[in-house]
Scaffold this motif. Structure first.
Motif, PDB file in Angstrom:
ATOM      1  N   ASN A 113      38.239  31.622  40.970  1.00 37.01           N
ATOM      2  CA  ASN A 113      37.177  32.054  40.018  1.00 37.01           C
ATOM      3  C   ASN A 113      36.065  32.754  40.842  1.00 37.01           C
ATOM      4  O   ASN A 113      34.851  33.257  40.563  1.00 37.01           O
ATOM      5  CB  ASN A 113      36.509  31.031  39.333  1.00 37.01           C
ATOM      6  CG  ASN A 113      37.897  30.761  38.147  1.00 37.01           C
ATOM      7  OD1 ASN A 113      37.891  31.946  37.429  1.00 37.01           O
ATOM      8  ND2 ASN A 113      37.615  29.822  37.051  1.00 37.01           N
ATOM      9  N   GLU A 135      36.186  33.727  43.757  1.00 35.17           N
ATOM     10  CA  GLU A 135      36.051  35.392  44.445  1.00 35.17           C
ATOM     11  C   GLU A 135      35.720  36.220  43.873  1.00 35.17           C
ATOM     12  O   GLU A 135      35.620  36.727  44.211  1.00 35.17           O
ATOM     13  CB  GLU A 135      37.648  35.336  45.268  1.00 35.17           C
ATOM     14  CG  GLU A 135      37.929  34.094  45.931  1.00 35.17           C
ATOM     15  CD  GLU A 135      39.487  34.267  46.749  1.00 35.17           C
ATOM     16  OE1 GLU A 135      40.074  33.869  47.849  1.00 35.17           O
ATOM     17  OE2 GLU A 135      40.422  34.982  45.950  1.00 35.17           O
ATOM     18  N   ALA A 136      36.546  35.650  42.130  1.00 26.56           N
ATOM     19  CA  ALA A 136      35.794  37.250  41.208  1.00 26.56           C
ATOM     20  C   ALA A 136      33.964  37.268  41.545  1.00 26.56           C
ATOM     21  O   ALA A 136      33.467  38.665  41.253  1.00 26.56           O
ATOM     22  CB  ALA A 136      36.947  36.344  40.026  1.00 26.56           C
ATOM     23  N   GLU A 149      32.845  38.943  43.860  1.00 25.50           N
ATOM     24  CA  GLU A 149      33.713  40.800  43.614  1.00 25.50           C
ATOM     25  C   GLU A 149      32.424  40.551  43.337  1.00 25.50           C
ATOM     26  O   GLU A 149      32.057  42.107  43.064  1.00 25.50           O
ATOM     27  CB  GLU A 149      34.969  40.831  43.506  1.00 25.50           C
ATOM     28  CG  GLU A 149      35.364  42.233  43.722  1.00 25.50           C
ATOM     29  CD  GLU A 149      34.877  42.957  45.707  1.00 25.50           C
ATOM     30  OE1 GLU A 149      34.656  43.985  45.642  1.00 25.50           O
ATOM     31  OE2 GLU A 149      35.444  41.578  46.629  1.00 25.50           O
ATOM     32  N   ALA A 150      32.115  40.269  42.018  1.00 28.57           N
ATOM     33  CA  ALA A 150      31.332  40.712  40.848  1.00 28.57           C
ATOM     34  C   ALA A 150      29.694  41.138  41.291  1.00 28.57           C
ATOM     35  O   ALA A 150      29.645  41.872  40.736  1.00 28.57           O
ATOM     36  CB  ALA A 150      31.893  40.327  39.296  1.00 28.57           C
ATOM     37  N   LYS A 185      38.081  34.668  35.632  1.00 28.06           N
ATOM     38  CA  LYS A 185      38.772  35.919  36.553  1.00 28.06           C
ATOM     39  C   LYS A 185      38.667  36.902  35.583  1.00 28.06           C
ATOM     40  O   LYS A 185      39.277  38.438  36.262  1.00 28.06           O
ATOM     41  CB  LYS A 185      39.709  35.469  37.355  1.00 28.06           C
ATOM     42  CG  LYS A 185      40.323  36.507  38.773  1.00 28.06           C
ATOM     43  CD  LYS A 185      41.588  35.318  38.991  1.00 28.06           C
ATOM     44  CE  LYS A 185      42.242  37.084  40.068  1.00 28.06           C
ATOM     45  NZ  LYS A 185      43.322  36.704  40.376  1.00 28.06           N
ATOM     46  N   GLU A 186      39.994  36.651  35.004  1.00 27.05           N
ATOM     47  CA  GLU A 186      40.641  37.314  33.963  1.00 27.05           C
ATOM     48  C   GLU A 186      39.561  38.316  33.472  1.00 27.05           C
ATOM     49  O   GLU A 186      39.630  39.849  33.441  1.00 27.05           O
ATOM     50  CB  GLU A 186      41.315  37.401  32.653  1.00 27.05           C
ATOM     51  CG  GLU A 186      41.533  38.086  31.881  1.00 27.05           C
ATOM     52  CD  GLU A 186      42.499  36.935  30.717  1.00 27.05           C
ATOM     53  OE1 GLU A 186      43.040  37.962  29.651  1.00 27.05           O
ATOM     54  OE2 GLU A 186      43.331  36.131  31.043  1.00 27.05           O
ATOM     55  N   ILE A 198      35.975  39.085  34.324  1.00 22.08           N
ATOM     56  CA  ILE A 198      35.708  39.814  35.616  1.00 22.08           C
ATOM     57  C   ILE A 198      36.500  40.835  35.797  1.00 22.08           C
ATOM     58  O   ILE A 198      35.975  41.838  35.461  1.00 22.08           O
ATOM     59  CB  ILE A 198      35.166  38.854  36.825  1.00 22.08           C
ATOM     60  CG1 ILE A 198      34.387  37.501  35.752  1.00 22.08           C
ATOM     61  CG2 ILE A 198      34.793  39.818  37.661  1.00 22.08           C
ATOM     62  CD1 ILE A 198      34.375  36.820  37.195  1.00 22.08           C
ATOM     63  N   GLU A 199      37.799  40.910  35.865  1.00 19.72           N
ATOM     64  CA  GLU A 199      38.337  42.152  36.470  1.00 19.72           C
ATOM     65  C   GLU A 199      38.753  42.725  35.531  1.00 19.72           C
ATOM     66  O   GLU A 199      38.663  44.058  35.533  1.00 19.72           O
ATOM     67  CB  GLU A 199      40.251  40.675  36.557  1.00 19.72           C
ATOM     68  CG  GLU A 199      40.023  40.620  37.944  1.00 19.72           C
ATOM     69  CD  GLU A 199      41.368  39.966  38.204  1.00 19.72           C
ATOM     70  OE1 GLU A 199      41.102  39.181  39.884  1.00 19.72           O
ATOM     71  OE2 GLU A 199      41.599  40.313  37.934  1.00 19.72           O
ATOM     72  N   THR A 200      38.662  41.976  34.061  1.00 21.86           N
ATOM     73  CA  THR A 200      38.963  43.606  33.026  1.00 21.86           C
ATOM     74  C   THR A 200      37.430  44.396  32.729  1.00 21.86           C
ATOM     75  O   THR A 200      37.809  45.189  32.355  1.00 21.86           O
ATOM     76  CB  THR A 200      39.643  42.678  31.689  1.00 21.86           C
ATOM     77  OG1 THR A 200      40.542  41.350  32.113  1.00 21.86           O
ATOM     78  CG2 THR A 200      39.802  43.649  30.381  1.00 21.86           C
ATOM     79  N   LEU A 233      34.849  44.310  37.010  1.00 26.05           N
ATOM     80  CA  LEU A 233      36.172  45.331  37.837  1.00 26.05           C
ATOM     81  C   LEU A 233      36.670  46.587  38.240  1.00 26.05           C
ATOM     82  O   LEU A 233      36.118  47.036  38.634  1.00 26.05           O
ATOM     83  CB  LEU A 233      36.381  44.490  38.777  1.00 26.05           C
ATOM     84  CG  LEU A 233      35.924  42.976  39.492  1.00 26.05           C
ATOM     85  CD1 LEU A 233      36.413  41.951  40.228  1.00 26.05           C
ATOM     86  CD2 LEU A 233      34.110  43.672  40.176  1.00 26.05           C
ATOM     87  N   LYS A 234      37.252  46.674  36.428  1.00 21.59           N
ATOM     88  CA  LYS A 234      38.208  47.640  35.878  1.00 21.59           C
ATOM     89  C   LYS A 234      37.312  48.672  36.068  1.00 21.59           C
ATOM     90  O   LYS A 234      36.209  48.958  35.566  1.00 21.59           O
ATOM     91  CB  LYS A 234      38.798  47.223  35.336  1.00 21.59           C
ATOM     92  CG  LYS A 234      39.936  47.987  34.735  1.00 21.59           C
ATOM     93  CD  LYS A 234      40.728  47.508  33.403  1.00 21.59           C
ATOM     94  CE  LYS A 234      42.112  48.744  32.960  1.00 21.59           C
ATOM     95  NZ  LYS A 234      42.919  48.603  31.908  1.00 21.59           N
TER      96      LYS A 234
END
Length: 273
Positions: A23, A25-26, A29-30, A262-263, A265-267, A270-271
């Motif tokens: 979390n 790291e996510a 990055e965000a 994290k899911e 954020i990535e979805t 970051l996607k």
């Protein structure tokens, strides 16, 4: 593009008392992509310093936290109070009397301290682990709190059916004066009327001139419902109650300890960024 994300702590962002590395790291990055990451918790601002350090927003200007279920909004630099709406002493007294009648452990939070009445060993040890400024009190004296800035009171019982019945009883008496909600499968939380995480989200979004549609909120329990509904995108972890899943825009495939934050954020952040 989403500009701000709010996350609950327990059973959402944290594993135990720490933010897991995946979390962290996510989040980092965000933030590189312009997202403000804000914790929205029932906890006091005196209990979140180590967590803010792990996500890189501790004592930072332009970074914010929502505490006491929306009753307190701070800028993380020097824990500057931007907005506070506490619980009137007379209403604290009424909630406290219900706890006394039921012989419950009770946690009374002021801006500076947590007072634990009818102490439960688990709750005392948990507050020690959380590095909470606290005092354990073995009588029912609360008069000394009359002139304090009271944030909320928690009534503690590891029986949700019992707490729901108590909530219904209290609602008949003071439901138009006190905000009643649940957290962590054992707390009946009592805040000032109109105080919830959704209100905290809206206050901070207005303060930062962020469109509410450009916000995300993720949580797991009933005290998170208001911000899940208020945010442009409301999400919940996979282990949330079914009725919380029903009001969420997005239900994570993963549980809190598997990387639900994290899911999201990535979805959604970051996607495609």
């Amino acid at each position: 593009m989403y500009q701000m994300m709010l996350s609950d702590l327990d059973e959402t962002l944290l594993i135990g008392q720490h933010v897991p590395v995946f979390n962290q790291e996510a989040i980092h990055e965000a933030k590189k992509h312009g997202l403000r990451f804000v914790i929205a918790t029932g906890r006091s601002h005196r209990m979140i310093g180590d967590i803010l350090k792990e996500i890189g927003t501790y004592d930072m200007p332009g970074e914010y936290s929502i505490c006491f279920n929306g009753g307190l909004v701070i800028e993380n630099k020097d824990f500057k109070i931007l907005h506070f709406q506490g619980l009137d002493y007379k209403l604290l007294r009424k909630c406290f009397d219900y706890g006394c009648k039921e012989n419950l452990c009770m946690l009374v939070f002021t801006l500076d301290c947590c007072y634990i009445y009818n102490p439960d060993e688990f709750e005392v040890n948990r507050k020690i682990e959380q590095k909470t400024p606290m005092k354990v009190i073995y009588d029912h004296e609360i008069e000394f709190l009359k002139n304090e800035s009271i944030a909320k009171i928690l009534l503690v019982k590891r029986d949700m059916n019992y707490l729901k019945e108590l909530r219904d009883e209290m609602y008949q008496d003071i439901g138009d004066q006190v905000e009643l909600t649940f957290s962590s499968e054992r707390y009946l939380e009592c805040n000032a009327i109109g105080i919830n995480k959704g209100v905290g989200l809206k206050w901070l979004a207005d303060y930062l001139n962020i469109d509410i549609n450009d916000t995300i909120a993720i949580g797991d329990n009933y005290n998170d419902v208001s911000m899940i509904k208020e945010a442009g995108l409301g999400a919940c972890v996979s282990c949330a109650h079914d009725d919380i899943k029903e009001i969420s825009d997005y239900v994570c495939e993963k549980n809190f300890d598997e990387g639900a934050v994290k899911e999201v954020i990535e979805t959604f952040v970051l996607k495609g960024a």
